[in-house]
Design a protein around this motif. Structure first.
Motif, PDB file in Angstrom:
ATOM      1  N   ASP A 237       0.841  -1.192   0.000  1.00 36.85           N
ATOM      2  CA  ASP A 237       0.000   0.000   0.000  1.00 36.85           C
ATOM      3  C   ASP A 237       0.870   1.233   0.000  1.00 36.85           C
TER       4      ASP A 237
ATOM      5  N   VAL B  14       0.835   5.091   0.483  1.00 37.23           N
ATOM      6  CA  VAL B  14      -0.129   5.994   1.130  1.00 37.23           C
ATOM      7  C   VAL B  14       0.276   7.462   1.013  1.00 37.23           C
TER       8      VAL B  14
ATOM      9  N   THR C  21      -4.643   5.718  -0.775  1.00 41.73           N
ATOM     10  CA  THR C  21      -3.859   4.491  -0.728  1.00 41.73           C
ATOM     11  C   THR C  21      -3.993   3.806  -2.084  1.00 41.73           C
TER      12      THR C  21
ATOM     13  N   GLU D 298       6.703  -0.940   6.735  1.00 37.58           N
ATOM     14  CA  GLU D 298       5.649  -1.335   5.784  1.00 37.58           C
ATOM     15  C   GLU D 298       5.586  -2.851   5.657  1.00 37.58           C
TER      16      GLU D 298
END
Ligand code: NDP
Length: 377
Positions: A44, A46, A53, A153
């Motif tokens: 994702d 962001v 997203t 992440e």
């Protein structure tokens, strides 16, 4: 011969292809795997403007489709050599691809931990891509090593796939974004092992454990895990440039924002260029700047000279270029000379009073511009 070949199909390379195609250049991107670079390994994203997203692979697919739709070719091939002789620029894959200009946007590769077990068990539980390999460890216990954005992440992504995720970082604070850290701290199946170093990856045919050491107490512990995801930063993919371009201690190329190098017609863009912020948007910005500079350079002989904006020496596409000051003297390089119609052709930078602006009565140096709908974009 193509006008421009771009080596590397990450966000810098694909954006450069979009800008070059729009500037009317014949352009090809050479990419060894899937276009998108490190984006494709991100679940994702962001912080890419316009998308709260977006899946990294999807953003990569859109960028590639955008470039192809404008006429850019995207070729698959491992680049074996770069011949950077001015006037005979060539990208060597299984064939030789000559070009009038090159943009080098090979990006980075993941750094290795360099601890026992890592190399032996690579592909058997040691991974450098959580998004690619996470599903193999569904409902298992895994570890992530690192403290930057990638590690945070990866841990957040793996928490949605695996049973338990242990994030091992050698410092007391993360280097990665606060927002991501807060997300992680709220996840019940993520454990943070701060001030711990990874010492050895254990296992016979596959990963069985990660041995870590507490930097405070010096106590060692074995974490029983099925996989270790290494996210300890990146190294620039510039091995092919050694000996041709000066590299800094990390292996990055020092170049001004438009990516111009000391070799006429050769530009760099993206994470292999030394800069303060390494993000998708800054890679895209690099690509736009380099493609615009390359187009300007290639058009030099035909258009710039005709319009009287540069001296003959400037047409060397870099030889007479000073990275900090631009063509022979910075933003006011044209000595206040105005373009006919108030602006350069569509592939050249606009704006900046004193750059291409026509001086108006009363000393107003705002650039004289055609309405947007009349401009070549
Ligand atoms: P970074 O260089 O930002 O972080 C690397 C981390 O690994 C650091 O915490 C570093 O520790 C640690 N580390 C380095 N070497 C070792 C080692 N031998 N053993 C243990 N730990 C080690 O790399 P990233 O890949 O996370 O990010 C690269 C760039 O890409 C950054 O600029 C980042 O912001 C950007 N990025 C942005 C994303 C986004 O905006 N969505 C996503 C991913 C990356 P220490 O802190 O002690 O140096």
């Amino acid at each position: 011969m193509r006008d421009l070949i771009i080596v590397g199909g990450g966000p810098a390379g694909l954006t450069a292809a979009i800008y070059a195609a729009r500037a009317g250049l014949s352009v090809a991107v050479v990419e060894r795997g899937f276009a998108g670079g490190q984006m494709t390994a991100t679940a994702d994203i962001v912080n890419y403007p316009g998308f709260e997203t977006i899946d990294g692979a999807e953003l990569a697919r859109r960028m590639e489709a955008h470039a192809r739709g404008l006429g850019a070719e995207v070729l698959t091939g491992e680049v074996r050599a770069l011949w950077l002789k001015p006037g005979a620029l060539t990208v060597v894959t299984e064939s030789e691809l000559p070009a009038r200009a090159l943009i080098l946007a090979m990006g980075t590769r993941r750094r290795k931990l360099a601890i026992p077990g890592e190399e032996r068990l690579a592909g058997r539980g040691v991974s450098y891509c959580a998004v690619c390999d996470g599903a193999f460890f569904k409902d298992r216990d895994v570890a992530v090593v690192g403290g930057g954005d990638t590690a945070l992440e990866d841990a957040a992504y793996l928490a949605g796939v695996c049973r338990q995720v242990t994030l091992v970082h050698r410092r007391g604070a993360f280097r990665g974004g606060r927002h991501l850290e807060e997300v992680l701290r709220r996840l019940p199946n993520v454990t943070l092992r701060l001030e711990h170093v990874a010492e050895e990856i254990l296992g016979d045919k596959a990963v069985q454990a990660l041995r870590v050491r507490d930097l405070g107490t010096r106590a060692a512990a074995e974490l029983p895990v099925s996989a270790v995801f290494v996210a300890v930063g990146v190294v620039p993919d510039t091995a092919l440039l050694r000996g041709s371009l000066p590299l800094d201690a990390e292996g990055r190329v020092e170049a001004p924002e438009d990516g111009r190098t000391q070799i006429p017609g050769v530009f760099v863009a993206g994470d292999l260029r030394q800069k303060p912020v390494y993000q998708i948007v800054t890679a895209c910005a690099d690509g736009a700047m380099a493609a615009t500079a390359a187009a300007r350079c290639l058009r030099g002989g035909r258009i710039w000279k005709l319009w009287g904006c540069v001296r003959d020496a400037d047409l060397q596409c870099g030889a007479a270029y000073d990275g900090r000051r631009g063509f022979g003297g910075g933003m006011g390089a044209h000595g206040g000379r105005a373009y006919p119609f108030g602006g350069p052709p569509g592939d050249m930078p606009r704006g900046g009073a004193g750059r291409c602006g026509r001086r108006r009565r009363g000393g107003d140096a705002r650039p004289h511009r055609r309405p947007l709908s009349h401009r070549r974009l």
